[in-house]
Design a protein around this motif. Structure first.
Motif, PDB file in Angstrom:
ATOM      1  N   VAL A  22       0.938  -1.224  -0.025  1.00  0.00           N
ATOM      2  CA  VAL A  22      -0.181   0.168   0.024  1.00  0.00           C
ATOM      3  C   VAL A  22       0.899   1.131  -0.156  1.00  0.00           C
ATOM      4  CG1 VAL A  22      -0.345  -0.171   2.490  1.00  0.00           C
ATOM      5  CG2 VAL A  22      -2.014   1.182   1.142  1.00  0.00           C
ATOM      6  N   TYR A  23       0.591   2.103  -0.779  1.00  0.00           N
ATOM      7  CA  TYR A  23       1.218   3.572  -0.739  1.00  0.00           C
ATOM      8  C   TYR A  23       0.826   4.360   0.228  1.00  0.00           C
ATOM      9  CZ  TYR A  23       3.770   7.469  -2.685  1.00  0.00           C
ATOM     10  OH  TYR A  23       4.216   8.697  -2.643  1.00  0.00           O
ATOM     11  N   ALA A  24       1.597   4.488   1.483  1.00  0.00           N
ATOM     12  CA  ALA A  24       1.278   5.234   2.635  1.00  0.00           C
ATOM     13  C   ALA A  24       2.436   5.670   3.449  1.00  0.00           C
ATOM     14  CB  ALA A  24       0.277   4.137   3.487  1.00  0.00           C
ATOM     15  N   ASP A  25       2.257   6.611   4.093  1.00  0.00           N
ATOM     16  CA  ASP A  25       3.253   6.911   5.202  1.00  0.00           C
ATOM     17  C   ASP A  25       3.427   5.802   6.296  1.00  0.00           C
ATOM     18  OD1 ASP A  25       4.039   8.144   7.840  1.00  0.00           O
ATOM     19  OD2 ASP A  25       4.699   9.653   6.517  1.00  0.00           O
ATOM     20  N   MET A  26       4.691   5.153   6.252  1.00  0.00           N
ATOM     21  CA  MET A  26       4.728   4.051   6.972  1.00  0.00           C
ATOM     22  C   MET A  26       4.595   4.291   8.389  1.00  0.00           C
ATOM     23  SD  MET A  26       8.166   1.597   7.397  1.00  0.00           S
ATOM     24  CE  MET A  26       9.203   2.671   8.169  1.00  0.00           C
ATOM     25  N   LEU A 100      -8.471   9.803  22.559  1.00  0.00           N
ATOM     26  CA  LEU A 100      -7.603  10.625  21.539  1.00  0.00           C
ATOM     27  C   LEU A 100      -7.150   9.798  20.479  1.00  0.00           C
ATOM     28  CD1 LEU A 100      -5.918  13.317  23.692  1.00  0.00           C
ATOM     29  CD2 LEU A 100      -8.118  13.445  22.191  1.00  0.00           C
ATOM     30  N   GLY A 101      -6.599   8.299  20.849  1.00  0.00           N
ATOM     31  CA  GLY A 101      -6.393   7.390  19.944  1.00  0.00           C
ATOM     32  C   GLY A 101      -6.939   7.386  18.629  1.00  0.00           C
ATOM     33  N   LEU A 102      -8.119   7.208  18.803  1.00  0.00           N
ATOM     34  CA  LEU A 102      -9.262   7.088  17.514  1.00  0.00           C
ATOM     35  C   LEU A 102      -9.193   8.285  16.795  1.00  0.00           C
ATOM     36  CD1 LEU A 102     -12.274   4.672  19.073  1.00  0.00           C
ATOM     37  CD2 LEU A 102     -10.265   4.174  17.554  1.00  0.00           C
ATOM     38  N   LEU A 103      -9.227   9.452  17.416  1.00  0.00           N
ATOM     39  CA  LEU A 103      -9.105  10.572  16.667  1.00  0.00           C
ATOM     40  C   LEU A 103      -8.005  10.971  15.785  1.00  0.00           C
ATOM     41  CD1 LEU A 103     -10.784  13.027  19.157  1.00  0.00           C
ATOM     42  CD2 LEU A 103     -11.919  12.234  17.573  1.00  0.00           C
ATOM     43  N   LEU A 104      -6.793  10.570  16.484  1.00  0.00           N
ATOM     44  CA  LEU A 104      -5.431  10.558  15.784  1.00  0.00           C
ATOM     45  C   LEU A 104      -5.711   9.567  14.445  1.00  0.00           C
ATOM     46  CD1 LEU A 104      -2.856  11.604  15.549  1.00  0.00           C
ATOM     47  CD2 LEU A 104      -1.926   9.620  17.073  1.00  0.00           C
ATOM     48  N   CYS A 105      -6.114   8.359  14.808  1.00  0.00           N
ATOM     49  CA  CYS A 105      -6.258   7.234  13.595  1.00  0.00           C
ATOM     50  C   CYS A 105      -6.940   7.940  12.375  1.00  0.00           C
ATOM     51  CB  CYS A 105      -6.904   5.957  14.093  1.00  0.00           C
ATOM     52  SG  CYS A 105      -5.952   5.061  15.133  1.00  0.00           S
ATOM     53  N   LYS A 106      -8.230   8.565  12.793  1.00  0.00           N
ATOM     54  CA  LYS A 106      -9.110   8.914  11.830  1.00  0.00           C
ATOM     55  C   LYS A 106      -8.477  10.197  10.902  1.00  0.00           C
ATOM     56  CE  LYS A 106     -13.660  11.552  11.478  1.00  0.00           C
ATOM     57  NZ  LYS A 106     -13.394  12.507  10.840  1.00  0.00           N
ATOM     58  N   ASP A 107      -7.598  10.979  11.906  1.00  0.00           N
ATOM     59  CA  ASP A 107      -6.997  12.133  11.118  1.00  0.00           C
ATOM     60  C   ASP A 107      -5.815  11.356   9.980  1.00  0.00           C
ATOM     61  OD1 ASP A 107      -6.078  14.943  10.640  1.00  0.00           O
ATOM     62  OD2 ASP A 107      -4.468  14.481  11.784  1.00  0.00           O
ATOM     63  N   PHE A 108      -5.149  10.674  10.612  1.00  0.00           N
ATOM     64  CA  PHE A 108      -4.225   9.934   9.687  1.00  0.00           C
ATOM     65  C   PHE A 108      -4.771   9.235   8.621  1.00  0.00           C
ATOM     66  CE2 PHE A 108      -0.364   9.652  13.119  1.00  0.00           C
ATOM     67  CZ  PHE A 108      -0.531  10.921  13.191  1.00  0.00           C
ATOM     68  N   ILE A 109      -5.646   8.481   8.825  1.00  0.00           N
ATOM     69  CA  ILE A 109      -6.474   7.809   7.718  1.00  0.00           C
ATOM     70  C   ILE A 109      -6.918   8.801   6.575  1.00  0.00           C
ATOM     71  CG2 ILE A 109      -8.489   6.110   7.144  1.00  0.00           C
ATOM     72  CD1 ILE A 109      -7.823   5.097   9.944  1.00  0.00           C
ATOM     73  N   GLU A 110      -7.523   9.991   7.031  1.00  0.00           N
ATOM     74  CA  GLU A 110      -8.315  11.037   6.059  1.00  0.00           C
ATOM     75  C   GLU A 110      -7.088  11.515   5.651  1.00  0.00           C
ATOM     76  OE1 GLU A 110     -10.644  13.142   8.495  1.00  0.00           O
ATOM     77  OE2 GLU A 110     -12.390  11.738   8.339  1.00  0.00           O
ATOM     78  N   LYS A 111      -6.014  11.628   5.997  1.00  0.00           N
ATOM     79  CA  LYS A 111      -4.833  12.229   5.215  1.00  0.00           C
ATOM     80  C   LYS A 111      -4.560  11.368   3.934  1.00  0.00           C
ATOM     81  CE  LYS A 111      -2.854  15.001   9.146  1.00  0.00           C
ATOM     82  NZ  LYS A 111      -3.407  16.513   8.494  1.00  0.00           N
ATOM     83  N   HIS A 112      -4.619  10.174   4.056  1.00  0.00           N
ATOM     84  CA  HIS A 112      -4.377   9.377   3.013  1.00  0.00           C
ATOM     85  C   HIS A 112      -5.548   9.062   1.893  1.00  0.00           C
ATOM     86  CE1 HIS A 112      -0.958   8.022   5.721  1.00  0.00           C
ATOM     87  NE2 HIS A 112      -0.475   7.574   4.655  1.00  0.00           N
ATOM     88  N   SER A 126     -15.729  -6.163  18.463  1.00  0.00           N
ATOM     89  CA  SER A 126     -15.496  -4.959  17.513  1.00  0.00           C
ATOM     90  C   SER A 126     -14.670  -5.412  16.413  1.00  0.00           C
ATOM     91  CB  SER A 126     -15.174  -3.691  18.252  1.00  0.00           C
ATOM     92  OG  SER A 126     -15.959  -3.607  19.452  1.00  0.00           O
ATOM     93  N   ASP A 127     -15.173  -4.688  15.171  1.00  0.00           N
ATOM     94  CA  ASP A 127     -14.025  -4.793  13.930  1.00  0.00           C
ATOM     95  C   ASP A 127     -13.970  -3.401  13.473  1.00  0.00           C
ATOM     96  OD1 ASP A 127     -12.807  -5.581  11.790  1.00  0.00           O
ATOM     97  OD2 ASP A 127     -14.441  -6.495  10.991  1.00  0.00           O
ATOM     98  N   PHE A 128     -12.758  -2.936  13.907  1.00  0.00           N
ATOM     99  CA  PHE A 128     -12.404  -1.459  13.327  1.00  0.00           C
ATOM    100  C   PHE A 128     -11.731  -1.699  12.054  1.00  0.00           C
ATOM    101  CE2 PHE A 128     -13.159  -0.289  17.625  1.00  0.00           C
ATOM    102  CZ  PHE A 128     -13.504   0.800  17.563  1.00  0.00           C
ATOM    103  N   GLU A 129     -12.240  -1.072  10.824  1.00  0.00           N
ATOM    104  CA  GLU A 129     -11.891  -1.126   9.535  1.00  0.00           C
ATOM    105  C   GLU A 129     -11.403  -0.006   9.134  1.00  0.00           C
ATOM    106  OE1 GLU A 129     -13.742  -5.156   7.946  1.00  0.00           O
ATOM    107  OE2 GLU A 129     -14.710  -3.418   7.454  1.00  0.00           O
ATOM    108  N   PHE A 130     -10.390   0.256   8.318  1.00  0.00           N
ATOM    109  CA  PHE A 130     -10.050   1.369   7.582  1.00  0.00           C
ATOM    110  C   PHE A 130      -9.501   1.258   6.101  1.00  0.00           C
ATOM    111  CE2 PHE A 130      -6.406   0.209   9.944  1.00  0.00           C
ATOM    112  CZ  PHE A 130      -4.944   0.803   8.837  1.00  0.00           C
ATOM    113  N   SER A 131      -9.764   2.513   5.201  1.00  0.00           N
ATOM    114  CA  SER A 131      -9.358   2.153   3.893  1.00  0.00           C
ATOM    115  C   SER A 131      -8.125   2.947   3.606  1.00  0.00           C
ATOM    116  CB  SER A 131     -10.607   2.354   3.141  1.00  0.00           C
ATOM    117  OG  SER A 131     -11.135   3.697   3.086  1.00  0.00           O
TER     118      SER A 131
END
Length: 138
Positions: A22-26, A100-112, A126-131
Motif C-alpha cells: 500500500v502506498y502510505a506513510d509508514m 484521543l487515539g481513535l481521533l488520531l487514527c481518523k486524522d491519519f487515515i483521512e490524510k491518506h 468489535s471490528d475496526f476497519e479502515f481504507s
C-alpha cells in the motif's frame, strides 16, 4: 503490543499475506495499527482473540482489527470519532484511555484519502476497519 496481549492471554492472529503493498506513510500506518491494536487488547477479556487482516476491494486496501471483546453500544459508536464528544471507557482490566487515539487514527487515515468505521456487538466484540486508496507508484 505482544507482551501486553500475553499478560491477558490474548491470541493475535495475523491473516496478512506476504507481499501486500500500500502506498502510505509508514509511520502513520504503524501509529494507526498500534492505536487500534492497543484498544483491541484493552477491551478484550482474558483468553480472547484479535485478528489482523487486509483485503483488496475495488481500488482500496481495507485493513481490519477485529477483537472478541466487550463490544460497543450503538449510541457510543456514533460519537467515537467526534472530537467534541467525551467517550472514555475503562478496559476489561480497568485500563484508562483518553479517547484521543481513535481521533488520531481518523486524522491519519483521512490524510491518506481513506475512511475508518467500526462494526460492533455488545458482548461479542468489535471490528475496526479502515481504507487506504490504492495509488500508483509511477
Amino acid at each position: 503490543m505482544e507482551s501486553v496481549a500475553k499478560t491477558k492471554n490474548i491470541s493475535i492472529d495475523i491473516q496478512i499475506e506476504d507481499k501486500q503493498y500500500v502506498y502510505a506513510d509508514m509511520n502513520m500506518l504503524e501509529t494507526i495499527f498500534r492505536n487500534l491494536l492497543a484498544n483491541a487488547i484493552k477491551f478484550t477479556r482474558n483468553n480472547g482473540k484479535i485478528v489482523l487482516s487486509v483485503r483488496k476491494e475495488r481500488s482500496l486496501t481495507i485493513f481490519s482489527v477485529q477483537d472478541s471483546g466487550i463490544g460497543i453500544a450503538p449510541r457510543k459508536i456514533e460519537n467515537l470519532f467526534k472530537i467534541d464528544e467525551k467517550h472514555t471507557t475503562l478496559g476489561t482490566n480497568q485500563e484508562i484511555g483518553t479517547g484521543l487515539g481513535l481521533l488520531l487514527c481518523k486524522d491519519f487515515i483521512e490524510k491518506h484519502g481513506g475512511e475508518i468505521w467500526v462494526k460492533s456487538q455488545i458482548g461479542k466484540g468489535s471490528d475496526f476497519e479502515f481504507s487506504i486508496p490504492d495509488h500508483s507508484l509511477a
